[in-house]
Design an enzyme around this catalytic site. Structure first.
Site, short mmCIF file in Angstrom:
data_model
loop_
_atom_site.label_atom_id
_atom_site.label_comp_id
_atom_site.label_asym_id
_atom_site.label_seq_id
_atom_site.Cartn_x
_atom_site.Cartn_y
_atom_site.Cartn_z
N ARG A 72 0.91 -1.10 -0.08
CA ARG A 72 -0.05 -0.11 -0.08
C ARG A 72 0.90 1.25 -0.07
O ARG A 72 0.43 2.19 -0.75
CB ARG A 72 -1.00 -0.05 1.16
CG ARG A 72 -1.79 1.14 1.14
CD ARG A 72 -2.79 1.20 2.39
NE ARG A 72 -3.63 0.09 2.21
CZ ARG A 72 -5.18 0.31 2.81
NH1 ARG A 72 -5.46 1.29 3.06
NH2 ARG A 72 -5.97 -0.92 2.58
N HIS A 76 0.84 3.99 -3.02
CA HIS A 76 0.57 5.65 -2.28
C HIS A 76 1.94 6.67 -3.19
O HIS A 76 1.75 7.67 -3.53
CB HIS A 76 0.66 5.55 -0.88
CG HIS A 76 0.17 6.97 -0.37
ND1 HIS A 76 -1.08 7.11 0.42
CD2 HIS A 76 0.52 8.27 -0.49
CE1 HIS A 76 -0.99 8.42 0.86
NE2 HIS A 76 -0.02 9.22 0.40
N ASP A 77 2.94 5.95 -2.64
CA ASP A 77 4.15 6.76 -3.05
C ASP A 77 4.24 7.01 -4.62
O ASP A 77 4.36 8.17 -5.15
CB ASP A 77 5.44 5.82 -2.64
CG ASP A 77 6.84 6.90 -3.01
OD1 ASP A 77 6.86 8.06 -2.73
OD2 ASP A 77 7.67 6.10 -3.34
N GLY A 82 5.37 9.98 -8.48
CA GLY A 82 6.25 8.97 -8.76
C GLY A 82 6.96 8.28 -7.73
O GLY A 82 6.74 8.56 -6.43
N ASP A 84 9.48 7.87 -5.73
CA ASP A 84 10.66 8.57 -5.10
C ASP A 84 10.58 8.51 -3.55
O ASP A 84 11.33 9.62 -3.03
CB ASP A 84 10.41 9.99 -5.56
CG ASP A 84 9.14 10.61 -5.36
OD1 ASP A 84 8.27 10.31 -4.62
OD2 ASP A 84 9.01 11.67 -5.93
N ASN A 104 -4.36 9.79 3.75
CA ASN A 104 -3.55 8.70 4.01
C ASN A 104 -4.23 7.33 4.60
O ASN A 104 -3.59 6.71 5.16
CB ASN A 104 -2.37 9.19 4.59
CG ASN A 104 -2.50 9.26 6.17
OD1 ASN A 104 -3.60 9.18 6.66
ND2 ASN A 104 -1.39 9.89 7.07
N HIS A 204 -5.35 -6.09 -3.72
CA HIS A 204 -6.42 -6.29 -2.49
C HIS A 204 -6.72 -7.71 -2.04
O HIS A 204 -7.49 -7.91 -1.40
CB HIS A 204 -7.68 -5.84 -3.00
CG HIS A 204 -7.67 -4.14 -2.72
ND1 HIS A 204 -8.63 -3.38 -3.11
CD2 HIS A 204 -6.94 -3.22 -2.13
CE1 HIS A 204 -8.27 -1.95 -2.94
NE2 HIS A 204 -7.12 -2.09 -2.25
N THR A 205 -5.92 -8.45 -2.56
CA THR A 205 -5.75 -10.11 -2.34
C THR A 205 -5.08 -10.12 -1.10
O THR A 205 -5.28 -11.19 -0.50
CB THR A 205 -5.15 -10.84 -3.49
OG1 THR A 205 -5.11 -12.39 -2.77
CG2 THR A 205 -3.60 -10.48 -3.49
N THR A 262 -8.71 -15.93 1.61
CA THR A 262 -7.30 -16.02 1.75
C THR A 262 -6.54 -15.06 2.18
O THR A 262 -5.75 -14.51 1.12
CB THR A 262 -6.70 -16.83 0.56
OG1 THR A 262 -6.98 -16.16 -0.76
CG2 THR A 262 -7.30 -18.36 0.32
#
Ligand SMILES: *[C@@H]1O[C@H](CO)[C@@H](O)[C@H](O)[C@H]1NC(C)=O
Ligand SMILES: *[C@@H]1O[C@H](CO)[C@@H](O)[C@H](O)[C@H]1NC(C)=O
Ligand SMILES: *[C@@H]1O[C@H](CO)[C@@H](O)[C@H](O)[C@H]1NC(C)=O
Length: 343
Positions: A72, A76-77, A82, A84, A104, A204-205, A262
């Site tokens: 995650r 997000h980064d 980009g 970074d 966030n 999202h698994t 799972t």
């Protein structure tokens, strides 16, 4: 005749080369990306891959939520300006950083910790050499494959961002309640296709979401009574979530697994769940319902090999998105601070 040439022949090749160089620079879509290579640290820190892998494997064994948290963090980064490591920087007296943006929601501490531990180990082995953005990209790949997902190549040589602001997050991250139109537009803006959107959503698994992220699906849906849930959900699943989340107003940390079947395995169960009404988030369910995305959901639900292959390609592409090189970045000494503290 030679005398009609606009430039003496001795100068012409130089001028030609300069023009060619300028053209080349203009044509290269991303100069920074072109410099990346899996062997970037071959001479300066040859053990980098082993060190990151050892540290994050240990962390995952002691704290099983690490993989999902790191994945995650990586999304997000990369999605905000980009890949970074801008998301790793802490807020200080001068600056409210990216990680403290309102968007966030549930950015997990385990992911930060995994990267910081790996960076600490690297600083002992080869100080000041390996960027935090490279550590995050490697850690993510290692953890995906540790949970049973595909192993893919990670090119290295990213520089760490020189800025990180909460304001930069706005509009860049996909939301749990976005329509498919908005999701497609959000990914297209960064050069990702509809199929890549569906493949990357397969992350999202693993992981979990807080009740507030899906509360509108399980309580008072469509303005109905408190027990009214989204009719596209399996009723037993909805009832179980209503019970689990009953106290979320007082305890915002209550969460549910994104893949209820799972949760600790990187597999294609997420897509199978969506087709059975076991999708947790509105944006997940929307992918299964929309005619543009549904064919890919069905493909990945039926064929894990196809999912792994497409996910791996999409991750390779994502991991070089918006990378910084040269003076546009630095190799941070600490992942949570810029080297020049007054910036
Ligand atoms: C997310 O932002 C909130 C509000 O600024 C902050 O309290 C929280 O620590 C942030 N989460 C992380 C993991 O940085
Ligand atoms: C969608 O999510 C955002 C942020 O969590 C929230 O402010 C908004 O009210 C939500 N919209 C709907 C329709 O649930
Ligand atoms: C599953 O996908 C892979 C990779 O795209 C393909 O080679 C294979 O034939 C597919 N299997 C089936 C049963 O369709």
């Amino acid at each position: 005749m030679a005398t009609h040439r606009p430039l003496p022949p001795t100068i012409a090749p130089t001028a030609f080369m300069a023009t060619a160089l300028i053209l080349l620079l203009l044509l290269l879509p991303d100069e920074a990306e072109a410099k990346l290579s899996p062997k970037y640290y071959q001479n300066t820190c040859p053990k980098v891959q082993q060190i990151v892998s050892d540290v994050v494997t240990n962390k995952q064994i002691t704290t099983p939520t690490t993989a999902a948290g790191t994945l995650r963090l990586f999304f997000h980064d990369c999605f905000v300006g980009g890949c970074d490591a801008s998301v790793l920087v802490s807020t200080n007296a001068f600056n409210r950083a990216e990680r403290d943006a309102d968007e966030n929601v549930s950015l997990p501490g385990d992911g930060f910790d995994a990267v910081i531990r790996a960076k600490t180990a690297l600083e002992l082995e080869c100080p000041g050499v390996v960027s935090c953005s490279d550590v995050l990209a490697l850690a993510t790949r290692d953890l995906v494959s540790m949970l049973g997902g595909p192993f893919y190549r990670v090119r290295l040589g990213r520089k760490d961002a020189l800025a990180s602001t909460a304001a930069s997050v706005a509009g860049n991250l996909p939301h749990t309640n976005m329509t498919v139109d908005l999701l497609i537009a959000n990914f297209a803006q960064k050069g990702f296709s509809v199929q890549e959107l569906v493949a990357l959503s397969g992350a999202h698994t693993v992981g979990f979401s807080h009740c507030s992220e899906f509360a509108t699906r399980i309580y008072g849906y469509g303005g109905g009574g408190q027990a009214e849930h989204d009719p596209s959900m399996n009723p037993h699943f909805a009832a179980a979530l209503q019970k689990a989340c009953a106290n979320y107003g007082n305890d915002p940390t209550i969460a549910a697994f994104n893949d209820v079947m799972t949760p600790g395995k990187f597999d294609n169960m997420y897509y199978q769940n969506l087709l059975r009404g076991l999708g947790l988030l509105a944006s997940d369910y929307a992918l299964a319902a929309d005619p543009r995305t549904q064919p890919y959901v069905q493909l990945y639900a039926a064929n894990q090999t196809a999912f792994f292959s497409d996910f791996a390609h999409a991750m390779e592409k994502l991991s070089v998105f918006g990378v910084k090189a040269g003076h546009k970045g630095e190799v941070r000494r600490r992942c949570d601070e810029f080297n020049n503290l007054s910036t």
